[in-house]
Design an enzyme around this catalytic site. Sequence first.
Site, PDB file in Angstrom:
ATOM      1  N   HIS A 141      16.449  -8.357   5.842  1.00  0.00           N
ATOM      2  CA  HIS A 141      15.519  -7.463   6.540  1.00  0.00           C
ATOM      3  C   HIS A 141      16.039  -7.015   7.899  1.00  0.00           C
ATOM      4  O   HIS A 141      15.774  -5.916   8.353  1.00  0.00           O
ATOM      5  CB  HIS A 141      14.151  -8.131   6.688  1.00  0.00           C
ATOM      6  N   ASP A 201      10.824   0.644  -2.630  1.00  0.00           N
ATOM      7  CA  ASP A 201      11.330  -0.260  -1.591  1.00  0.00           C
ATOM      8  C   ASP A 201      10.189  -1.076  -1.003  1.00  0.00           C
ATOM      9  O   ASP A 201       9.257  -0.527  -0.421  1.00  0.00           O
ATOM     10  CB  ASP A 201      11.987   0.538  -0.457  1.00  0.00           C
ATOM     11  N   TYR A 228       6.171  -7.610   3.783  1.00  0.00           N
ATOM     12  CA  TYR A 228       5.080  -6.622   3.628  1.00  0.00           C
ATOM     13  C   TYR A 228       3.877  -7.231   2.912  1.00  0.00           C
ATOM     14  O   TYR A 228       2.786  -6.657   2.949  1.00  0.00           O
ATOM     15  CB  TYR A 228       5.524  -5.395   2.826  1.00  0.00           C
ATOM     16  N   LYS A 254      13.368  -7.170   0.414  1.00  0.00           N
ATOM     17  CA  LYS A 254      14.118  -7.707   1.552  1.00  0.00           C
ATOM     18  C   LYS A 254      13.734  -9.164   1.814  1.00  0.00           C
ATOM     19  O   LYS A 254      12.559  -9.524   1.704  1.00  0.00           O
ATOM     20  CB  LYS A 254      13.801  -6.897   2.821  1.00  0.00           C
TER      21      LYS A 254
END
Length: 292
Positions: free
Chosen positions: A104, A41, A46, A71
Amino acid sequence: MLTLNNGVQLPEIGFGVFQSAPDETTEAVRLALETGYRHIDTAAVYGNEREVGEGIRASGLDRDEVVVETKVWVSDYGYDQTLHAFEKAIGKLGFDTIDVLILHQPAPDRFEKTLDAYRALERLLADGRVRAIGVSNFMPHHLERLLAETEVVPALNQIELHPYFQQRDVQEADRAAGILDQAWSPIGGITFYPGFREGRRSVLEDPTIVAIAEEHGRTPAQVMLRWHVQQGRNAIPKSTNPGRIRENFAVFDFALTDAQMAALDALDTGFRNGPDPDGADTSRFERVIPEA
Ligand code: A2P
């Protein structure tokens, strides 16, 4: 193995990379896959999708052996923007398809755009570019509106979920709609991340969890992950440490008793550690996701 509402299969324990530095992510992902994890994930925001793709390729596994989840960030919400966000994501990952693509979080200050973003996910699903779609950090009232105004029921809802914050109202709304709960910060990392710690109790040091861990000769993290598994959730513990990557996957050879499960259930404090999905501070939404 868990089965999503559209038949796609998802392992109970996935591998998280939130806050994994790009230069550590490739090796962490490769080692996780060597250990036996088959679900990773990540998220556009990120900043490590590229390294996740590299880690998967470095594992030598076939692409279809790994469930890749990422996401879309809020600054890419809107129908066309989200279709383009998919292109950015596959460009960085280096794959043609994404297994699980989710929003998200809801953006309460632009919920119409959130819905348009979700409609773009529906399009990608219909076109076979993604195998399942879902949401993250949705509360019951966000879900209610999404379900009323869009077609495809999300396959999963990724939420802050650990013994100190269990969100039973969200779990109930998910269950009623056939949405799988996916736990982020499943061992309560958010209760002890540096910078978050001020005034917070770490779940890892909780006396009840420590005592249960001692009864099984396991660690507190393993007890929490086992609790998620036995409650039928997907959990995605993050680690870049080889010993802890292995530790977090070794939760399939012991079982918690009903009394131990109930003791963990009783630890909920109702205190949210992550950002409030309805919070007024939307400055982080503006963060721009680079092109691939
Ligand atoms: P590290 O990457 O150094 O292992 P969560 O996924 O619940 O947010 O937790 C992630 C945090 O917990 C990270 O700070 C991670 O650090 C740490 N962590 C991961 N696995 C364990 C474990 N088994 N025991 C203790 N800390 C862990």
